[in-house]
Design a protein around this motif. Structure first.
Motif, PDB file in Angstrom:
ATOM      1  N   VAL A  56       0.878  -1.172   0.000  1.00  0.00           N
ATOM      2  CA  VAL A  56       0.000   0.000   0.000  1.00  0.00           C
ATOM      3  C   VAL A  56       0.912   1.218   0.000  1.00  0.00           C
ATOM      4  O   VAL A  56       1.726   1.392   0.916  1.00  0.00           O
ATOM      5  CB  VAL A  56      -0.918   0.032   1.227  1.00  0.00           C
ATOM      6  CG1 VAL A  56      -1.746   1.324   1.237  1.00  0.00           C
ATOM      7  CG2 VAL A  56      -1.843  -1.178   1.264  1.00  0.00           C
ATOM      8  N   LEU A  57       0.812   2.025  -1.035  1.00  0.00           N
ATOM      9  CA  LEU A  57       1.662   3.209  -1.126  1.00  0.00           C
ATOM     10  C   LEU A  57       1.133   4.335  -0.247  1.00  0.00           C
ATOM     11  O   LEU A  57      -0.070   4.409   0.030  1.00  0.00           O
ATOM     12  CB  LEU A  57       1.733   3.692  -2.583  1.00  0.00           C
ATOM     13  CG  LEU A  57       2.377   2.719  -3.569  1.00  0.00           C
ATOM     14  CD1 LEU A  57       2.280   3.266  -4.985  1.00  0.00           C
ATOM     15  CD2 LEU A  57       3.827   2.442  -3.198  1.00  0.00           C
ATOM     16  N   ARG A  58       2.048   5.184   0.187  1.00  0.00           N
ATOM     17  CA  ARG A  58       1.649   6.325   1.013  1.00  0.00           C
ATOM     18  C   ARG A  58       0.652   7.207   0.270  1.00  0.00           C
ATOM     19  O   ARG A  58      -0.293   7.725   0.864  1.00  0.00           O
ATOM     20  CB  ARG A  58       2.905   7.135   1.364  1.00  0.00           C
ATOM     21  CG  ARG A  58       2.640   8.333   2.269  1.00  0.00           C
ATOM     22  CD  ARG A  58       2.320   7.910   3.680  1.00  0.00           C
ATOM     23  NE  ARG A  58       1.125   8.582   4.183  1.00  0.00           N
ATOM     24  CZ  ARG A  58       0.736   8.548   5.442  1.00  0.00           C
ATOM     25  NH1 ARG A  58       1.432   7.860   6.338  1.00  0.00           N
ATOM     26  NH2 ARG A  58      -0.367   9.153   5.834  1.00  0.00           N
ATOM     27  N   SER A  59       0.833   7.352  -1.050  1.00  0.00           N
ATOM     28  CA  SER A  59      -0.098   8.167  -1.837  1.00  0.00           C
ATOM     29  C   SER A  59      -1.494   7.552  -1.851  1.00  0.00           C
ATOM     30  O   SER A  59      -2.503   8.269  -1.825  1.00  0.00           O
ATOM     31  CB  SER A  59       0.420   8.332  -3.267  1.00  0.00           C
ATOM     32  OG  SER A  59       0.548   7.076  -3.903  1.00  0.00           O
ATOM     33  N   GLU A  60      -1.567   6.218  -1.900  1.00  0.00           N
ATOM     34  CA  GLU A  60      -2.869   5.548  -1.851  1.00  0.00           C
ATOM     35  C   GLU A  60      -3.566   5.826  -0.530  1.00  0.00           C
ATOM     36  O   GLU A  60      -4.770   6.121  -0.492  1.00  0.00           O
ATOM     37  CB  GLU A  60      -2.694   4.032  -2.002  1.00  0.00           C
ATOM     38  CG  GLU A  60      -2.283   3.538  -3.366  1.00  0.00           C
ATOM     39  CD  GLU A  60      -2.191   2.024  -3.385  1.00  0.00           C
ATOM     40  OE1 GLU A  60      -3.232   1.361  -3.614  1.00  0.00           O
ATOM     41  OE2 GLU A  60      -1.085   1.496  -3.153  1.00  0.00           O
ATOM     42  N   LEU A  61      -2.807   5.712   0.550  1.00  0.00           N
ATOM     43  CA  LEU A  61      -3.381   5.947   1.873  1.00  0.00           C
ATOM     44  C   LEU A  61      -3.837   7.395   2.017  1.00  0.00           C
ATOM     45  O   LEU A  61      -4.950   7.663   2.493  1.00  0.00           O
ATOM     46  CB  LEU A  61      -2.348   5.599   2.943  1.00  0.00           C
ATOM     47  CG  LEU A  61      -2.766   5.839   4.400  1.00  0.00           C
ATOM     48  CD1 LEU A  61      -4.034   5.055   4.734  1.00  0.00           C
ATOM     49  CD2 LEU A  61      -1.634   5.446   5.342  1.00  0.00           C
ATOM     50  N   ASP A  62      -3.000   8.336   1.591  1.00  0.00           N
ATOM     51  CA  ASP A  62      -3.368   9.753   1.700  1.00  0.00           C
ATOM     52  C   ASP A  62      -4.626  10.050   0.891  1.00  0.00           C
ATOM     53  O   ASP A  62      -5.507  10.789   1.344  1.00  0.00           O
ATOM     54  CB  ASP A  62      -2.216  10.634   1.213  1.00  0.00           C
ATOM     55  CG  ASP A  62      -1.024  10.616   2.163  1.00  0.00           C
ATOM     56  OD1 ASP A  62      -1.216  10.217   3.337  1.00  0.00           O
ATOM     57  OD2 ASP A  62       0.083  10.986   1.740  1.00  0.00           O
ATOM     58  N   ARG A  63      -4.707   9.476  -0.312  1.00  0.00           N
ATOM     59  CA  ARG A  63      -5.872   9.723  -1.160  1.00  0.00           C
ATOM     60  C   ARG A  63      -7.134   9.135  -0.537  1.00  0.00           C
ATOM     61  O   ARG A  63      -8.203   9.755  -0.553  1.00  0.00           O
ATOM     62  CB  ARG A  63      -5.623   9.130  -2.550  1.00  0.00           C
ATOM     63  CG  ARG A  63      -6.685   9.494  -3.578  1.00  0.00           C
ATOM     64  CD  ARG A  63      -6.183   9.302  -5.003  1.00  0.00           C
ATOM     65  NE  ARG A  63      -5.685   7.955  -5.240  1.00  0.00           N
ATOM     66  CZ  ARG A  63      -4.409   7.678  -5.541  1.00  0.00           C
ATOM     67  NH1 ARG A  63      -3.503   8.634  -5.603  1.00  0.00           N
ATOM     68  NH2 ARG A  63      -4.036   6.426  -5.761  1.00  0.00           N
ATOM     69  N   ALA A  64      -7.022   7.930   0.040  1.00  0.00           N
ATOM     70  CA  ALA A  64      -8.189   7.295   0.660  1.00  0.00           C
ATOM     71  C   ALA A  64      -8.643   8.072   1.890  1.00  0.00           C
ATOM     72  O   ALA A  64      -9.848   8.232   2.123  1.00  0.00           O
ATOM     73  CB  ALA A  64      -7.859   5.850   1.029  1.00  0.00           C
TER      74      ALA A  64
END
Length: 455
Positions: free
Chosen positions: A44-52
């Motif tokens: 899980v990329l940090r960008s994925e987490l931030d976007r979610a």
């Protein structure tokens, strides 16, 4: 292998540096996306987490006070992403696929439902800050998981006629629907006595917070629940008694709106259930009588002009044999190219005449019971059909049975799917790279004390 993969990533320092950069020849320095979590062989990329997290915050626009602290919210969202990665991996392992055409159709439906053209949908996605290809990929993933659930339901969920009979009897006695919410403290399969005791203490701590008025039920669900619907305040929506697990149904029927249950031990862990509202279910408006026919047929399929000529010749030969006294069922078993009805001697059972198309229905309507048609053509090929009988039946009753069966099936699927998700989550090797350690319990633990804080 899973742990080796994680160790290689950590050793390489991929997720360790707070601000990592790579040198690109033509564009200069470019930021490297960090890893938020390792999920078996995926990440899980940090960008994925931030976007979610940003998506959740946008859903709570104007109601930010209902969200938990940033750390808790991020942990809840990360757990959702972990489960999504695990489901997609299982789907790939079991051969679940979604074509580009199916993704295009889904995107077209989204645009149509929002009264947009595809160009307008792309523009809206861009305004929301999401690259269109990422949006398209997320739709593909949703379709894959949906298809995997459908396959799961076909292999693991069944509803018997006796279950439908019992549910319909209960409805006739007075149909009631319940609006509920819940908080779950999950337990793994084969939980140890220590894990059970810890979970019990946690659910009792949550109950204490709610009963003392220190936190309302929805806020406690967002902060502490292990359920996938935690960020919705644990809301389960409206459910009939058929959709409630039997172990809970009797208890719910005796609760008053606003009341919160004592901790309940279920198959997935310990739960608190809140009854939000109660209403009478809408009842059917009486019988809906329709005419059905019982028929059987012989089909010879066609695919092109050459095949059509051969099929016409073959069906004429079969018609001549029937006129000479040949048995219809035996000919259907020997010659028909309809794989569904062929083993039953061409028997199609009882159905509404136009169910198989207007051409087929008009042929049936022109026959009397027992009469055999002349050969006729439809999109499927050449047919001969025999009408065996007609009857008047209450379609409303059949529809109600189908609806009840569907409701029971959804409830069973929810229970089985939740158990399956706990199973794959328990088997997974997950490392929270924000901390650099394996993560086991995603939800925050409530205060252990049941004594109100000073002041």
């Amino acid at each position: 292998m899973k742990k080796l993969f994680a160790c290689l990533l950590v050793a390489a320092g991929i997720a360790g540096a707070p601000a990592a950069f790579s040198q690109a020849p033509s564009t200069g320095l470019q930021p490297v996306d960090r890893i938020a979590a390792i999920v078996d062989e995926d990440v899980v990329l940090r960008s994925e987490l931030d976007r979610a997290v940003a998506n959740v915050r946008s859903q709570y626009s104007g109601r930010q006070v209902e969200l938990p602290p940033e750390e808790v919210l991020e942990r809840q969202v990360l757990e959702r992403l972990v489960l999504q990665k695990l489901q997609l991996a299982r789907a790939e392992q079991t051969g679940v696929r979604v074509t580009d055409q199916e993704v295009d159709a889904a995107l077209g439906n989204i645009a149509q439902q929002n009264k947009m053209t595809m160009d307008q949908l792309r523009a809206q996605v861009a305004r929301d800050g999401t690259p269109y290809e990422d949006f398209r990929a997320s739709i593909r993933e949703e379709l894959i998981i949906q298809r995997m659930r459908q396959r799961f339901a076909q292999t693991r969920v069944s509803v018997s006629e006796s279950e439908v009979d019992a549910a319909m009897s209960a409805q006739q006695a007075g149909g009631v629907q319940y609006h509920m919410a819940h908080i779950l403290v999950g337990l793994p399969e084969g939980a140890t006595p220590e894990q059970i005791e810890t979970a019990k203490g946690k659910i009792e701590g949550i109950q204490g917070l709610i009963s003392r008025g220190e936190m309302d039920f929805a806020a406690a669900a967002v902060r502490y629940s292990d359920s996938p619907n935690a960020l919705e305040g644990g809301d389960l929506g409206w459910r009939s008694a058929d959709e409630i697990p039997p172990a809970f149904a009797q208890m719910i029927s005796q609760m008053q709106p606003g009341q919160v249950s004592a901790p309940i031990r279920g198959s997935s862990g310990f739960q608190l259930v809140r009854l939000v509202e109660v209403r009478n279910a809408e009842q059917g408006s009486g019988a809906q009588m329709v005419t059905q026919v019982h028929a059987r047929h012989i089909l010879i399929r066609t695919e092109n002009a050459v095949a059509d000529a051969a099929a016409r010749s073959k069906i004429d030969t079969i018609a001549a044999r029937l006129a000479g006294g040949a048995d219809f069922a035996e000919l259907a078993r020997a010659e028909s190219q309809d794989p569904n009805s062929k083993p039953n001697g061409g028997d199609l059972g009882w159905f509404v005449p136009d169910q198989f198309g207007l051409s087929f229905g008009s042929q049936l309507s022109a026959l009397t019971d027992g009469q055999v048609s002349a050969p006729f053509n439809t999109d499927a090929g050449w047919h001969i059909v025999q009408r065996l009988g007609t009857r008047q039946t209450d379609a409303g009753e059949q529809n109600r049975r189908a609806q009840v069966s569907d409701v029971i099936g959804r409830r069973k699927l929810e229970e089985e799917w939740s158990r399956y998700l706990r199973e794959i989550r328990g088997e997974a090797y997950v490392v929270d790279m924000r901390k650099g350690i394996p993560t086991e319990t995603p939800a925050e633990a409530p205060p252990a004390t049941t004594t109100p804080p000073n002041g």
